[in-house]
Structures are given as C-alpha cells and as structure tokens.
Scaffold this motif. Sequence first.
Motif, PDB file in Angstrom:
ATOM      1  N   ASN A  45       0.796  -1.223   0.000  1.00 52.04           N
ATOM      2  CA  ASN A  45       0.000   0.000   0.000  1.00 52.04           C
ATOM      3  C   ASN A  45       0.831   1.277   0.000  1.00 52.04           C
ATOM      4  OD1 ASN A  45      -2.373  -1.479  -0.005  1.00 52.04           O
ATOM      5  ND2 ASN A  45      -2.518  -1.525   2.233  1.00 52.04           N
ATOM      6  N   ASP A  46       2.154   1.152  -0.013  1.00 48.85           N
ATOM      7  CA  ASP A  46       2.988   2.352  -0.015  1.00 48.85           C
ATOM      8  C   ASP A  46       2.809   3.180  -1.291  1.00 48.85           C
ATOM      9  OD1 ASP A  46       3.940   1.745   2.451  1.00 48.85           O
ATOM     10  OD2 ASP A  46       5.920   1.082   1.803  1.00 48.85           O
ATOM     11  N   VAL A  47       2.295   2.558  -2.354  1.00 52.21           N
ATOM     12  CA  VAL A  47       2.101   3.317  -3.592  1.00 52.21           C
ATOM     13  C   VAL A  47       1.081   4.430  -3.409  1.00 52.21           C
ATOM     14  CG1 VAL A  47       2.768   1.495  -5.203  1.00 52.21           C
ATOM     15  CG2 VAL A  47       0.408   1.628  -4.391  1.00 52.21           C
ATOM     16  N   TYR A  48       0.220   4.296  -2.405  1.00 53.53           N
ATOM     17  CA  TYR A  48      -0.827   5.307  -2.240  1.00 53.53           C
ATOM     18  C   TYR A  48      -0.278   6.634  -1.725  1.00 53.53           C
ATOM     19  CZ  TYR A  48      -3.916   1.362  -3.035  1.00 53.53           C
ATOM     20  OH  TYR A  48      -4.535   0.270  -3.587  1.00 53.53           O
ATOM     21  N   GLN A  49       0.988   6.668  -1.334  1.00 51.47           N
ATOM     22  CA  GLN A  49       1.588   7.948  -0.965  1.00 51.47           C
ATOM     23  C   GLN A  49       1.717   8.858  -2.183  1.00 51.47           C
ATOM     24  OE1 GLN A  49       6.020   7.694  -0.112  1.00 51.47           O
ATOM     25  NE2 GLN A  49       5.615   5.512  -0.513  1.00 51.47           N
ATOM     26  N   TYR A  50       1.599   8.287  -3.385  1.00 53.23           N
ATOM     27  CA  TYR A  50       1.693   9.080  -4.615  1.00 53.23           C
ATOM     28  C   TYR A  50       0.317   9.427  -5.173  1.00 53.23           C
ATOM     29  CZ  TYR A  50       6.335   7.142  -4.084  1.00 53.23           C
ATOM     30  OH  TYR A  50       7.555   6.776  -3.566  1.00 53.23           O
ATOM     31  N   GLN A  51      -0.732   9.113  -4.421  1.00 52.73           N
ATOM     32  CA  GLN A  51      -2.084   9.430  -4.874  1.00 52.73           C
ATOM     33  C   GLN A  51      -2.257  10.943  -4.952  1.00 52.73           C
ATOM     34  OE1 GLN A  51      -5.017   7.251  -2.734  1.00 52.73           O
ATOM     35  NE2 GLN A  51      -6.729   7.995  -3.961  1.00 52.73           N
ATOM     36  N   GLY A  52      -2.834  11.415  -6.027  1.00 52.66           N
ATOM     37  CA  GLY A  52      -3.019  12.851  -6.229  1.00 52.66           C
ATOM     38  C   GLY A  52      -1.887  13.510  -6.990  1.00 52.66           C
ATOM     39  N   ALA A  53      -0.752  12.793  -7.124  1.00 55.26           N
ATOM     40  CA  ALA A  53       0.385  13.359  -7.860  1.00 55.26           C
ATOM     41  C   ALA A  53       0.248  13.070  -9.352  1.00 55.26           C
ATOM     42  CB  ALA A  53       1.693  12.781  -7.334  1.00 55.26           C
ATOM     43  N   GLU A  54       0.970  13.841 -10.162  1.00 55.20           N
ATOM     44  CA  GLU A  54       0.998  13.653 -11.611  1.00 55.20           C
ATOM     45  C   GLU A  54       2.452  13.624 -12.066  1.00 55.20           C
ATOM     46  OE1 GLU A  54      -3.106  15.895 -13.042  1.00 55.20           O
ATOM     47  OE2 GLU A  54      -1.257  17.076 -12.885  1.00 55.20           O
ATOM     48  N   TYR A  55       2.829  12.582 -12.763  1.00 48.94           N
ATOM     49  CA  TYR A  55       4.215  12.432 -13.194  1.00 48.94           C
ATOM     50  C   TYR A  55       4.271  12.201 -14.701  1.00 48.94           C
ATOM     51  CZ  TYR A  55       5.107  11.721  -8.208  1.00 48.94           C
ATOM     52  OH  TYR A  55       5.178  11.879  -6.845  1.00 48.94           O
ATOM     53  N   LEU A  56       5.065  13.018 -15.375  1.00 49.10           N
ATOM     54  CA  LEU A  56       5.277  12.829 -16.808  1.00 49.10           C
ATOM     55  C   LEU A  56       5.948  11.495 -17.071  1.00 49.10           C
ATOM     56  CD1 LEU A  56       5.554  13.712 -19.781  1.00 49.10           C
ATOM     57  CD2 LEU A  56       7.672  14.903 -19.126  1.00 49.10           C
ATOM     58  N   PHE A  57       6.911  11.145 -16.222  1.00 44.99           N
ATOM     59  CA  PHE A  57       7.653   9.895 -16.394  1.00 44.99           C
ATOM     60  C   PHE A  57       7.753   9.192 -15.051  1.00 44.99           C
ATOM     61  CE2 PHE A  57      11.666   7.506 -16.134  1.00 44.99           C
ATOM     62  CZ  PHE A  57      11.501   6.622 -17.199  1.00 44.99           C
ATOM     63  N   ILE A  58       7.539   7.872 -15.060  1.00 43.62           N
ATOM     64  CA  ILE A  58       7.739   7.039 -13.873  1.00 43.62           C
ATOM     65  C   ILE A  58       8.653   5.887 -14.270  1.00 43.62           C
ATOM     66  CG2 ILE A  58       6.663   5.599 -12.102  1.00 43.62           C
ATOM     67  CD1 ILE A  58       4.080   7.145 -12.504  1.00 43.62           C
ATOM     68  N   GLY A  59       9.771   5.751 -13.576  1.00 46.13           N
ATOM     69  CA  GLY A  59      10.715   4.672 -13.834  1.00 46.13           C
ATOM     70  C   GLY A  59      10.838   3.764 -12.622  1.00 46.13           C
ATOM     71  N   LEU A  60      10.740   2.450 -12.842  1.00 45.84           N
ATOM     72  CA  LEU A  60      10.844   1.478 -11.752  1.00 45.84           C
ATOM     73  C   LEU A  60      12.059   0.589 -11.989  1.00 45.84           C
ATOM     74  CD1 LEU A  60       7.599   1.939 -12.495  1.00 45.84           C
ATOM     75  CD2 LEU A  60       7.319   0.400 -10.556  1.00 45.84           C
ATOM     76  N   ASP A  61      13.046   0.718 -11.121  1.00 41.94           N
ATOM     77  CA  ASP A  61      14.244  -0.106 -11.227  1.00 41.94           C
ATOM     78  C   ASP A  61      13.983  -1.453 -10.556  1.00 41.94           C
ATOM     79  OD1 ASP A  61      16.811  -0.676 -11.984  1.00 41.94           O
ATOM     80  OD2 ASP A  61      17.751   0.274 -10.250  1.00 41.94           O
ATOM     81  N   ARG A 109      -1.120   7.443 -12.097  1.00 39.93           N
ATOM     82  CA  ARG A 109      -0.405   8.675 -11.729  1.00 39.93           C
ATOM     83  C   ARG A 109       0.448   9.197 -12.892  1.00 39.93           C
ATOM     84  NH1 ARG A 109      -3.373  10.531  -9.041  1.00 39.93           N
ATOM     85  NH2 ARG A 109      -4.690   8.881  -9.849  1.00 39.93           N
ATOM     86  N   ASN A 110       0.467   8.450 -13.971  1.00 46.19           N
ATOM     87  CA  ASN A 110       1.314   8.791 -15.126  1.00 46.19           C
ATOM     88  C   ASN A 110       0.527   9.708 -16.069  1.00 46.19           C
ATOM     89  OD1 ASN A 110       2.692   7.047 -17.975  1.00 46.19           O
ATOM     90  ND2 ASN A 110       3.585   8.737 -16.846  1.00 46.19           N
ATOM     91  N   ARG A 111       0.497  10.989 -15.710  1.00 48.47           N
ATOM     92  CA  ARG A 111      -0.223  11.979 -16.500  1.00 48.47           C
ATOM     93  C   ARG A 111       0.446  13.336 -16.310  1.00 48.47           C
ATOM     94  NH1 ARG A 111      -5.591  11.710 -12.602  1.00 48.47           N
ATOM     95  NH2 ARG A 111      -4.768  12.995 -10.897  1.00 48.47           N
ATOM     96  N   CYS A 112       0.234  14.233 -17.267  1.00 46.76           N
ATOM     97  CA  CYS A 112       0.904  15.530 -17.197  1.00 46.76           C
ATOM     98  C   CYS A 112       0.062  16.574 -17.937  1.00 46.76           C
ATOM     99  CB  CYS A 112       2.301  15.436 -17.814  1.00 46.76           C
ATOM    100  SG  CYS A 112       3.253  16.969 -17.694  1.00 46.76           S
ATOM    101  N   PRO A 113      -0.232  17.708 -17.291  1.00 48.13           N
ATOM    102  CA  PRO A 113      -1.061  18.745 -17.923  1.00 48.13           C
ATOM    103  C   PRO A 113      -0.292  19.661 -18.868  1.00 48.13           C
ATOM    104  CG  PRO A 113      -0.509  19.413 -15.692  1.00 48.13           C
ATOM    105  CD  PRO A 113       0.097  18.047 -15.886  1.00 48.13           C
ATOM    106  N   VAL A 114       1.037  19.550 -18.904  1.00 51.55           N
ATOM    107  CA  VAL A 114       1.838  20.453 -19.734  1.00 51.55           C
ATOM    108  C   VAL A 114       1.628  20.103 -21.208  1.00 51.55           C
ATOM    109  CG1 VAL A 114       4.179  21.238 -20.278  1.00 51.55           C
ATOM    110  CG2 VAL A 114       3.525  20.765 -17.897  1.00 51.55           C
ATOM    111  N   PRO A 115       1.242  21.047 -22.046  1.00 53.78           N
ATOM    112  CA  PRO A 115       0.999  20.772 -23.473  1.00 53.78           C
ATOM    113  C   PRO A 115       2.238  20.214 -24.172  1.00 53.78           C
ATOM    114  CG  PRO A 115       0.135  22.936 -22.857  1.00 53.78           C
ATOM    115  CD  PRO A 115       0.947  22.452 -21.690  1.00 53.78           C
ATOM    116  N   GLY A 116       2.008  19.268 -25.068  1.00 52.72           N
ATOM    117  CA  GLY A 116       3.098  18.708 -25.868  1.00 52.72           C
ATOM    118  C   GLY A 116       3.836  17.560 -25.231  1.00 52.72           C
ATOM    119  N   THR A 117       3.475  17.202 -23.993  1.00 50.90           N
ATOM    120  CA  THR A 117       4.163  16.101 -23.320  1.00 50.90           C
ATOM    121  C   THR A 117       3.494  14.767 -23.649  1.00 50.90           C
ATOM    122  OG1 THR A 117       2.819  16.392 -21.324  1.00 50.90           O
ATOM    123  CG2 THR A 117       4.924  17.567 -21.421  1.00 50.90           C
ATOM    124  N   PHE A 118       4.246  13.671 -23.448  1.00 52.22           N
ATOM    125  CA  PHE A 118       3.740  12.320 -23.666  1.00 52.22           C
ATOM    126  C   PHE A 118       4.040  11.498 -22.420  1.00 52.22           C
ATOM    127  CE2 PHE A 118       4.736   7.915 -25.261  1.00 52.22           C
ATOM    128  CZ  PHE A 118       3.414   7.554 -25.503  1.00 52.22           C
TER     129      PHE A 118
END
Length: 483
Positions: free
Chosen positions: A118-134, A150-159
């Motif tokens: 359940n530690d992933v829920y600490q990122y609830q509400g956040a928005e990340y352009l990139f998420i990398g998991l090692d 959580r993999n979303r970004c409001p900045v125009p032109g981003t993927f």
Amino acid sequence: MELALPNVRVELFSRNYSPFPRQREFHQSLAKYRLFGGAAGPGKTKALLWECICQALEFPMVDTLLLRRTFPELESSLLAYFRRDVPRGMYESYNESKHIVTWNNGSTTRFGHCAHENDVYQYQGAEYLFIGLDELTHFTLKQWQFLTSRNRCPVPGTFPNMAGATNPGNIGHAWVKALWIDRKPPAGMESASQYNADDYSFIRATISDNPVYADDLEYQRVLDALPTHLRRAFLQGDWNVFAGQYFDVLDFERHTARPEAVELEPWWPRWISIDWGFEHPSAVLWHSAAPDGAVITYREFVQNHLSPRMLAAAIAERSRGERIGAIYLSPDAFAQRTAEDTIADQLGQGLALEHLPRPDPADDERVGGWMLMYELLRTDKWMITRNCEKLIESLPILTRNEANIEDILKTDGDDVADSARYGIKSRLDPRRTSLSGLEANIAARAERIATEDPTSRAIWMRKLETDSLRKPGGSAAPRRWRV
C-alpha cells in the motif's frame, strides 16, 4: 517505434552520458511502457536514471518519479548513480530528507520506494510525466497498475510514459513476463480487455551489450559459475528460468507432450481435482495414473463466474465416456455457503446427477504437496499434456516464499497450480487411498524430504536420484510419452 534523439538529449548525452547502442535504443523508443534489460550488467539502472533526467529537462515545470522497492535498494542504486554521475550545475537543489531534485528549469525528480503493497498510495493525487521502476519484477501488478494512474501531465506537448529495468525473477516475474515477453494481459489484471500490445516495448540487453563488461572475463567467469537457473537468468536473460523459481526442474520437452501422443488405457485410474472460485476462476484438472506409478494430467478447465451447478455440468460434459474414481475439491468449498448448502454440497448434487463422484476435501498440506510435485517432475513421473495451457504456463513462474522457503508464494493466477497440488497430494497420500508400491514409495519419500532439516533433505534428494537411476528407465519418460 523509434526516431532520432531530440536536440536536448543529444546535447545532454554528449556532455554527461554516452549511451551504449542498447541503451540508445531504449532512449529512442516511443512506446508508452518500456522494459529494458533482462540480464545482469547491461547498464539498466544508469539508462533509467538518465531517461528520467532527459524527460525532466525537456519540459519545464514537470514532475518525474524513480522508484525501487525498498529504501536501502534505492540508496545503493539510483541515488548512488545520481550522486556520482550528475554534475551539481545541472540542478538547482536536492532535498536530502525528501529525496527530491529540483532541476534548473523548475522540473523535479522524486526518488521513492514502496516497501509495502500500500505504499504506492503515498503518490495518490500526484501527476508524473515519467515514472521509472528499477528492478521492476520486485513490484506487484497492483502497484504497477496504480502507478499507471499517476502517469499523467497537464503540460501541453508532453507524452506521459513509464519504463522498467529488471532481471528475470522475484515476485513480479509472472506479470512482467506476460506484459512484455508474452505480450498478453497477465492473470489478475483489471480491464484486461483494454490491453494493447503496441503500448509495450521490450529492449533486451545482456552483459555483452555493455562494453565495460563485455570483455571482462573475470566477471563472466563469476556468472558462469552460478547455479544453472541463476546463470541462465543473469547471463542470458532467460525468462523461463530465474532466481527464486520453485519448479526449476521443469522442462517443456521432458514434462509435456501433445495430447494425441499420450495413450491413456481405459482401465487406468482417473480422478479430478478442483480449486473452487467464483471471482477468481475455478480450476479443474483431470489426472490418470500409469501402471508404473507415473501421473498424467491430461485435461484442464479454468473459468470464473460459474455457479457450483454450472461447474458440475461443465465437468460432466468434459468427462463423457470416462470412469472417474474420485474428485478432490479445495477444502474451503466445504465451509463456504451461497445458500442453505455449502459450495461442496451444491457441486456434489450436480455431479451426482451426472453419475460422477461427490467431491472429497482435498489434502491442502502445501509444503508436502509442492515437494511431491517437484519430486515427480525430477524423476520424470509427471507428464502434462499440452492442452493444459494454464497449468504449463503457471508452474514455471511460481516462486519461493521468502518467509518460508519450503512453500510457494501465493499470487494471482496460481489457482490451477493449487488444483494440481490437490490432485497429486490427495491421490498419493497413502492415508487416503490404496496405492501401488511405487506410488506409496514416492509419497513417503517426498513427505520425509518435506519435513527433515536441510542437511537430511539434501541426503535424501541424493538418495532418490541414485535410486531413480538404478531403476530401468527411471531417468526417462515412458516411451508412449515421447514426442
């Protein structure tokens, strides 16, 4: 899909980071979800770090996230690379307590960890352009699926996109293999119908793709000296064998056969095992025993959302013309109720109407059951026909439970393996049924192996191996099974 590196990356790489060809292929990929590596030593962690940095610097005021499963792992890998390789002039500040880098363009990279489910829920509400998991296979499917939200970004032109780097093995091996290697939705994936294989790209890399280690004969010698399953995983990136794998003796060519190549005589004993489920699928397996004591699992039926009576009808339809001597059902079905009767009662009534045996409670002793299955595979006394696709798919990806290494870690999709354990342990338990001398011998030895201390267990395994080689044909499958 690939294209040339953007100018900001060309400049960044020319000054601070020179990717190897496989790393460059990873950076060029336009897939929404990328997986890099598959073996030890190709520079996975470094590539993941610099991919994150590139995306943070390409767009101002965006947030990015890098994760390991535990903090000690994070500190010894991603954070160590950051502190060693990233010039101080590239970022505005680094918050040591929060492990957040603020780059000169206002973007951020957060270094995090998810030790517990359940530690992933600490990122609830956040928005990340990139998420990398090692070491992606250290994470669970539920953690991955939550992070995709959580993999979303409001900045125009981003993927918005995500990437993982990993070796085969560990608790996430099955779902990672399914998504990127087998290119299909894994067991337990919600909204599996939404899976699109085009979103996933696997960039395979091994030690030979890293010039630093490609000619390091000493390091390669160390990898070559590992046990077979570790060597195949770390040196070759083999996703069919890995560290922590329980059934490391399973061999597709030795232990499976085409259904038409297996001749089951009508007088051979036959029985059925069932792991009951409704939301989780019910897993049904049909077994037979050859005169030499070998077990043949020759049919499977796996489906969810069936009532007990619907399941009984499906079993009866697939058992036409066969003489089924016993049916072993998961013990929880004898307590679980959907109405006045238990699941076992309702299923038994449906089976009786079709002139099939009412179910008996299966032997649910886990350690002894897994050990018995292992021993049957090791001595070529268990053959599975290739129409049992779910069973064949599930056995290689079962891993040991770190809290009890004699047991298997419970995961989504292990229902059919549990059904096999019920069928084999219940049949070969001498307290339950009349066994041939060979069957009883195998069962008694497996039980002793399961309960002795590690030293005794090693001695018994060696003795069993010696005995099997002494028996005529003991090291090979019966001729009728050979494909």
